[in-house]
Motif scaffolding. Sequence first.
Motif, PDB file in Angstrom:
ATOM      1  N   LYS A 101       1.114  -1.193  -0.038  1.00  0.00           N
ATOM      2  CA  LYS A 101       0.010  -0.038  -0.063  1.00  0.00           C
ATOM      3  C   LYS A 101       0.730   1.102  -0.005  1.00  0.00           C
ATOM      4  N   THR A 102       0.576   2.098  -0.896  1.00  0.00           N
ATOM      5  CA  THR A 102       1.337   3.418  -1.199  1.00  0.00           C
ATOM      6  C   THR A 102       0.375   4.530  -1.148  1.00  0.00           C
ATOM      7  N   ASP A 103       0.609   5.765  -1.238  1.00  0.00           N
ATOM      8  CA  ASP A 103      -0.253   6.926  -1.424  1.00  0.00           C
ATOM      9  C   ASP A 103      -0.692   6.875  -2.870  1.00  0.00           C
ATOM     10  N   ASN A 104      -0.005   6.303  -3.730  1.00  0.00           N
ATOM     11  CA  ASN A 104      -0.456   6.180  -5.216  1.00  0.00           C
ATOM     12  C   ASN A 104      -1.232   5.069  -5.614  1.00  0.00           C
ATOM     13  N   ILE A 105      -1.050   3.829  -4.763  1.00  0.00           N
ATOM     14  CA  ILE A 105      -1.918   2.871  -4.906  1.00  0.00           C
ATOM     15  C   ILE A 105      -2.525   2.340  -3.386  1.00  0.00           C
ATOM     16  N   SER A 106      -3.545   2.957  -3.096  1.00  0.00           N
ATOM     17  CA  SER A 106      -4.006   2.906  -1.759  1.00  0.00           C
ATOM     18  C   SER A 106      -5.365   1.985  -1.410  1.00  0.00           C
ATOM     19  N   ASP A 107      -5.998   1.772  -2.582  1.00  0.00           N
ATOM     20  CA  ASP A 107      -7.206   0.817  -2.445  1.00  0.00           C
ATOM     21  C   ASP A 107      -7.275  -0.145  -3.605  1.00  0.00           C
ATOM     22  N   ILE A 108      -8.121  -1.186  -3.676  1.00  0.00           N
ATOM     23  CA  ILE A 108      -8.358  -2.088  -4.662  1.00  0.00           C
ATOM     24  C   ILE A 108      -8.964  -1.324  -5.907  1.00  0.00           C
ATOM     25  N   SER A 109      -9.936  -0.313  -5.775  1.00  0.00           N
ATOM     26  CA  SER A 109     -10.651   0.288  -6.813  1.00  0.00           C
ATOM     27  C   SER A 109      -9.766   1.022  -7.481  1.00  0.00           C
ATOM     28  N   THR A 110      -8.701   1.676  -7.179  1.00  0.00           N
ATOM     29  CA  THR A 110      -7.817   2.712  -7.608  1.00  0.00           C
ATOM     30  C   THR A 110      -6.721   1.547  -8.432  1.00  0.00           C
TER      31      THR A 110
END
Length: 230
Positions: free
Chosen positions: A155-164
């Motif tokens: 998990k990173t700021d750029n990839i924070s949730d599965i939808s994103t």
Amino acid sequence: AGGMLITKLPTPAEELVGNIKKVTNTKFLKGIEDVLNSLDLKTLKKLSECQGFDKVLEDMTQYWTKFKGGKFQLEYAAKLIEDGKNVKFEVSKLSTAENRIYDIEATFVENGRTITKHFELKNWNGFYSSSIKNQFVTDLASMENLGDVQWVFNKTDNISDISTLKTKVIGALKNADGTAVEALDKIPRDQVKKIVGEDFGIITEANKSKVLLKALEDESFFKKIFKIVE
């Protein structure tokens, strides 16, 4: 910290850290010591005996991105070991004429069957569409069963949730006009049927890549391949 580490680490990890001390700068060595010392001793012993463990540590001494990737790799492997799985690192697997190297291979027994899963770990600050077009499409083309290959993102700021993440992955697999990229379209119809099944409609030669994209849009299907961990 070095002295404490040597008394704590079992061989061959103990020997390996000794070898690394001769060839690397102390910044990375201290970081590796901290990562290893943060693990449960029993887990660390099993980890140190895994095929490819030394390669992971050696890679961590190269530069910062490699260090962070290796840290993620070791910590995720430790979780798999604690879950009763047998682990190998940096496993090479020939698929569709391309040699794929996976970060982790995990083997375990479920309902009397031995199951093998391959894990591609990503510790990305940005998002690299080319990896999706190349590595992920290769994985789709070679999976025997849905979920044989797992893509695990830190998990990173750029990839924070599965939808994103889903939006980014599907975006990487589409051309500007919304059609599937050529690599996706090259996956044989029988392979698409094998991993997608019949839940998303009849699969023909003409619509196979469209159905595959539709399946990936479905969150429950997507989560059988992709996950985000902290």
